[in-house]
Write a protein that holds these residues in place. Structure first.
Motif, PDB file in Angstrom:
ATOM      1  N   PRO A  85      31.514 -21.367  14.612  1.00 40.03           N
ATOM      2  CA  PRO A  85      30.842 -21.455  15.904  1.00 40.03           C
ATOM      3  C   PRO A  85      29.822 -20.341  16.064  1.00 40.03           C
ATOM      4  CG  PRO A  85      33.206 -21.736  16.152  1.00 40.03           C
ATOM      5  CD  PRO A  85      32.976 -21.280  14.742  1.00 40.03           C
ATOM      6  N   MET A  86      28.755 -20.637  16.770  1.00 36.06           N
ATOM      7  CA  MET A  86      27.687 -19.664  16.981  1.00 36.06           C
ATOM      8  C   MET A  86      27.137 -19.833  18.395  1.00 36.06           C
ATOM      9  SD  MET A  86      24.258 -19.134  14.635  1.00 36.06           S
ATOM     10  CE  MET A  86      25.151 -18.295  13.309  1.00 36.06           C
ATOM     11  N   ARG A  87      26.869 -18.714  19.057  1.00 37.12           N
ATOM     12  CA  ARG A  87      26.249 -18.754  20.381  1.00 37.12           C
ATOM     13  C   ARG A  87      24.729 -18.775  20.232  1.00 37.12           C
ATOM     14  NH1 ARG A  87      28.629 -20.518  24.675  1.00 37.12           N
ATOM     15  NH2 ARG A  87      28.530 -18.811  26.186  1.00 37.12           N
ATOM     16  N   PHE A  88      24.091 -19.620  21.041  1.00 37.92           N
ATOM     17  CA  PHE A  88      22.639 -19.781  21.009  1.00 37.92           C
ATOM     18  C   PHE A  88      22.052 -19.323  22.340  1.00 37.92           C
ATOM     19  CE2 PHE A  88      23.975 -22.262  17.528  1.00 37.92           C
ATOM     20  CZ  PHE A  88      22.890 -22.433  16.682  1.00 37.92           C
ATOM     21  N   VAL A  89      21.058 -18.480  22.265  1.00 41.60           N
ATOM     22  CA  VAL A  89      20.363 -17.981  23.448  1.00 41.60           C
ATOM     23  C   VAL A  89      19.080 -18.786  23.617  1.00 41.60           C
ATOM     24  CG1 VAL A  89      19.300 -15.992  24.555  1.00 41.60           C
ATOM     25  CG2 VAL A  89      21.308 -15.686  23.072  1.00 41.60           C
ATOM     26  N   LEU A  90      18.898 -19.343  24.819  1.00 41.58           N
ATOM     27  CA  LEU A  90      17.719 -20.142  25.127  1.00 41.58           C
ATOM     28  C   LEU A  90      16.912 -19.403  26.195  1.00 41.58           C
ATOM     29  CD1 LEU A  90      17.836 -24.002  25.847  1.00 41.58           C
ATOM     30  CD2 LEU A  90      15.979 -22.493  26.532  1.00 41.58           C
ATOM     31  N   ARG A 125      23.259 -13.177  31.747  1.00 41.93           N
ATOM     32  CA  ARG A 125      23.672 -12.181  32.730  1.00 41.93           C
ATOM     33  C   ARG A 125      23.011 -10.837  32.434  1.00 41.93           C
ATOM     34  NH1 ARG A 125      29.792 -13.875  31.181  1.00 41.93           N
ATOM     35  NH2 ARG A 125      29.919 -15.865  32.332  1.00 41.93           N
ATOM     36  N   ARG A 126      23.042  -9.975  33.436  1.00 40.20           N
ATOM     37  CA  ARG A 126      22.488  -8.632  33.227  1.00 40.20           C
ATOM     38  C   ARG A 126      23.229  -7.886  32.127  1.00 40.20           C
ATOM     39  NH1 ARG A 126      18.921  -6.839  36.996  1.00 40.20           N
ATOM     40  NH2 ARG A 126      18.723  -8.042  38.941  1.00 40.20           N
ATOM     41  N   SER A 127      24.492  -8.219  31.959  1.00 43.59           N
ATOM     42  CA  SER A 127      25.301  -7.534  30.951  1.00 43.59           C
ATOM     43  C   SER A 127      25.032  -8.031  29.532  1.00 43.59           C
ATOM     44  CB  SER A 127      26.786  -7.707  31.271  1.00 43.59           C
ATOM     45  OG  SER A 127      27.136  -9.087  31.317  1.00 43.59           O
ATOM     46  N   ASP A 128      24.225  -9.089  29.394  1.00 44.12           N
ATOM     47  CA  ASP A 128      23.964  -9.681  28.082  1.00 44.12           C
ATOM     48  C   ASP A 128      22.849  -8.943  27.346  1.00 44.12           C
ATOM     49  OD1 ASP A 128      25.884 -11.749  28.164  1.00 44.12           O
ATOM     50  OD2 ASP A 128      24.534 -13.019  29.344  1.00 44.12           O
ATOM     51  N   THR A 129      22.947  -7.634  27.297  1.00 42.83           N
ATOM     52  CA  THR A 129      21.856  -6.863  26.685  1.00 42.83           C
ATOM     53  C   THR A 129      21.705  -7.145  25.195  1.00 42.83           C
ATOM     54  OG1 THR A 129      23.388  -5.013  26.432  1.00 42.83           O
ATOM     55  CG2 THR A 129      21.969  -5.019  28.390  1.00 42.83           C
ATOM     56  N   ALA A 130      22.797  -7.483  24.506  1.00 39.33           N
ATOM     57  CA  ALA A 130      22.687  -7.803  23.080  1.00 39.33           C
ATOM     58  C   ALA A 130      21.831  -9.056  22.881  1.00 39.33           C
ATOM     59  CB  ALA A 130      24.066  -8.018  22.472  1.00 39.33           C
ATOM     60  N   TYR A 131      21.871  -9.962  23.863  1.00 37.66           N
ATOM     61  CA  TYR A 131      21.079 -11.181  23.775  1.00 37.66           C
ATOM     62  C   TYR A 131      19.640 -10.966  24.228  1.00 37.66           C
ATOM     63  CZ  TYR A 131      25.583 -13.694  23.443  1.00 37.66           C
ATOM     64  OH  TYR A 131      26.819 -14.165  23.048  1.00 37.66           O
ATOM     65  N   ALA A 242      22.229 -16.777  17.703  1.00 41.95           N
ATOM     66  CA  ALA A 242      20.951 -17.375  17.337  1.00 41.95           C
ATOM     67  C   ALA A 242      20.106 -17.559  18.596  1.00 41.95           C
ATOM     68  CB  ALA A 242      21.181 -18.718  16.646  1.00 41.95           C
ATOM     69  N   TYR A 243      18.854 -17.905  18.386  1.00 40.66           N
ATOM     70  CA  TYR A 243      17.944 -18.186  19.497  1.00 40.66           C
ATOM     71  C   TYR A 243      17.320 -19.567  19.294  1.00 40.66           C
ATOM     72  CZ  TYR A 243      18.210 -13.256  20.753  1.00 40.66           C
ATOM     73  OH  TYR A 243      18.663 -12.019  21.131  1.00 40.66           O
ATOM     74  N   ILE A 244      17.121 -20.273  20.400  1.00 44.79           N
ATOM     75  CA  ILE A 244      16.387 -21.536  20.383  1.00 44.79           C
ATOM     76  C   ILE A 244      15.158 -21.325  21.256  1.00 44.79           C
ATOM     77  CG2 ILE A 244      18.013 -22.438  22.131  1.00 44.79           C
ATOM     78  CD1 ILE A 244      17.278 -25.262  21.192  1.00 44.79           C
ATOM     79  N   LEU A 245      13.990 -21.378  20.651  1.00 44.41           N
ATOM     80  CA  LEU A 245      12.740 -20.963  21.283  1.00 44.41           C
ATOM     81  C   LEU A 245      11.908 -22.180  21.673  1.00 44.41           C
ATOM     82  CD1 LEU A 245      11.866 -18.203  18.644  1.00 44.41           C
ATOM     83  CD2 LEU A 245      13.255 -17.951  20.731  1.00 44.41           C
ATOM     84  N   GLN A 246      11.510 -22.246  22.946  1.00 48.60           N
ATOM     85  CA  GLN A 246      10.661 -23.338  23.412  1.00 48.60           C
ATOM     86  C   GLN A 246       9.197 -22.969  23.187  1.00 48.60           C
ATOM     87  OE1 GLN A 246      12.047 -25.206  27.260  1.00 48.60           O
ATOM     88  NE2 GLN A 246      13.107 -23.234  27.440  1.00 48.60           N
ATOM     89  N   LEU A 247       8.436 -23.920  22.660  1.00 46.71           N
ATOM     90  CA  LEU A 247       7.037 -23.676  22.339  1.00 46.71           C
ATOM     91  C   LEU A 247       6.126 -24.530  23.217  1.00 46.71           C
ATOM     92  CD1 LEU A 247       7.260 -23.601  18.438  1.00 46.71           C
ATOM     93  CD2 LEU A 247       7.627 -21.741  20.078  1.00 46.71           C
TER      94      LEU A 247
END
Length: 491
Positions: A85-90, A125-131, A242-247
């Motif tokens: 499993p992996m978390r994705f930041v959008l 969230r504000r606490s999601d500084t790693a993201y 991971a990141y999912i980037l909108q273009l």
């Protein structure tokens, strides 16, 4: 003497290997032929994701997304060593879709997934500084879950399970000719054999239409070839997310941790031939620009350390743009009407996440023509090596049992082989038992396993598909490995 089989499968990508597994577990005699290596083309050139396809919701492809999410849950449980499993930041800064649409889409994504073990989506969230720290303006956005996969190893594990249940896997073997003769196919292979089969499955991926032409078959379905390219560069950010980037062109691009670096992809470029799977300068610039729009750390094409491209054989649904072409699949059965002719099943489209389900449907479609009844054999079946406790627990067990592997090698091998390490390292009590060090932590015992148990036939099979160690070796180390391989297996 002519060998006879129930099913001859042409193509050793993820779909062909999955169908071989399902058919063998149903008690059918199976021969899979692959002109190159298992996962030698599209199936080792993916974005390395097991995912529902969040962006497919935009095209109202709810059936495909729901099916893929159900399969994601099965696969995470069936192969926890190679799928995680992996978390994705959008990020939502500079987004081309309104906030409410993305939030609604993520709610729908979670809902379509039903009961699942992966974490559900939420807002940043504000606490999601790693993201948020790696992003230019990352305070707004979302987090959701999907999974990472070693795509080529998943293909190999399908083939291994098929082989363990009676299937024959013939790599570096091409179908030369095939013709119907009443209720059977008569085929000649490049290894000199003549074989018969009650059915043929065309799982040739990007070559599916070419094979149909060689067999003299006119299919009603079509295939659209779309090139997807990826670049790899030194790590853009810390963390396992991971990141999912909108273009701006409404496409999305992923940035994913990969082999200690960062993978960015993919593109969608229509091509004419499967052999066009080569990245070009425009694609590299496009992917670099996509990253630079979002990340604080800026990159240039000079930062790229490696690339890969694959041609996806998408079912041609008439969509005007490559990005809008469905990733769903079509299975077309040709039996020449009710003449009793031997059936031919052709696979158009598909994706790694849904290959198991595709195989199930393929067998259901072909079984009546063979006069058999199919059973759903793989829904709750672990892949070879997959019967392990949670990975962190299993890794601790591996390190306690074989401490001489060291931290880096033990983690890599636990991910690659899971419970199969019991077989590979049976009787090994120290470093000497691993054999010669062939570079990058790869030792003789592992290389021999790849050759003897996983159909690796040339050095590239071992270094780039069975493992990814070829990305880490120096040119001198790669040459030395090739020399060892030639001396050991080819002389």
């Amino acid at each position: 003497m002519t060998q006879s089989y129930d099913i001859l499968i042409v193509g050793g990508g993820i779909n062909g290997a999955a169908i071989a597994r399902e058919a063998a577990l149903n008690g059918l005699s199976v021969l899979l032929v692959e002109k190159g290596d298992l996962a030698g083309a599209t199936s080792s050139a993916s974005t390395k994701l097991i995912h529902g396809g969040l962006r497919y919701l935009e095209y109202y492809d709810f059936k495909l997304v729901a099916e893929a999410l159900r399969e994601r849950e099965r696969l995470v449980k069936a192969a926890p060593h190679i799928i995680r499993p992996m978390r994705f930041v959008l990020p939502h800064e500079n987004a081309v879709r309104p906030w409410w649409m993305v939030r609604l889409g993520l709610y729908l994504y979670d809902w379509l997934g039903g009961r699942m073990t992966l974490k559900r989506s939420r807002g940043l969230r504000r606490s999601d500084t790693a993201y948020t720290a790696p992003l230019k303006n990352g305070a707004r956005g979302f987090v959701y879950s999907d999974a990472f996969v070693d795509d080529s190893r998943l293909t190999v594990l399908n083939a291994m399970d098929a082989y363990a249940n009676g299937a024959e896997i013939a790599v570096r073997t091409e179908l030369v000719t095939a013709r119907r003769d009443g209720g059977v196919w008569r085929a000649t292979l490049s290894d000199g054999r003549d074989v018969t089969a009650r059915a043929v499955v065309n799982a040739a991926g990007p070559w599916v239409a070419e094979l149909l032409g060689r067999l003299g078959i006119n299919a009603s379905a079509g295939v659209r070839l779309v090139k997807g390219s990826h670049i790899v560069m030194p790590r853009l950010y810390e963390g396992d997310h991971a990141y999912i980037l909108q273009l701006a062109d409404r496409r999305i691009v992923f940035a994913i941790p990969y082999q200690g670096q960062t993978e960015i992809g993919t593109t969608d470029i229509p091509v004419d031939r499967p052999e066009d799977a080569v990245i070009d300068a425009g694609e590299i610039a496009y992917l670099c620009d996509a990253a630079n729009q979002h990340f604080t750390r800026q990159i240039t094409p000079a930062d790229v350390t490696s690339t890969w491209s694959g041609v996806r054989p998408l079912y041609d649904d008439g969509a005007s743009e490559a990005k809008a072409v469905t990733r769903d699949y079509v299975l077309e059965l040709d039996t020449l009407g009710d003449t009793g002719a031997a059936p031919l099943l052709s696979v158009f489209g598909g994706k790694i996440t849904t290959a198991r389900h595709l195989a199930e449907e393929a067998l259901a479609k072909i079984a009546p023509a063979l006069g058999t009844t199919d059973r759903q054999m793989t829904r709750d079946r672990a892949f070879p090596g997959g019967a392990i406790p949670p990975f962190a627990t299993y890794l601790a067990q591996v390190r306690a049992r074989w401490p001489f592997l060291g931290d880096a090698r033990s983690e890599r091998m636990a991910h690659a082989y899971g419970a199969l390490l019991d077989d590979m390292l049976a009787g090994v009590t120290d470093t000497a038992g691993l054999g010669s060090d062939l570079g990058g932590g790869l030792t003789e015992i592992e290389a021999r396993w790849m050759h003897d148990r996983e159909w690796a036939r040339i050095p590239e099979d071992a270094l780039m598909r069975r493992s990814k160690l070829g990305l880490r070796l120096t040119e001198a180390e790669t040459d030395a490995f090739g020399a060892w391989w030639s001396t050991t297996f080819l002389s």
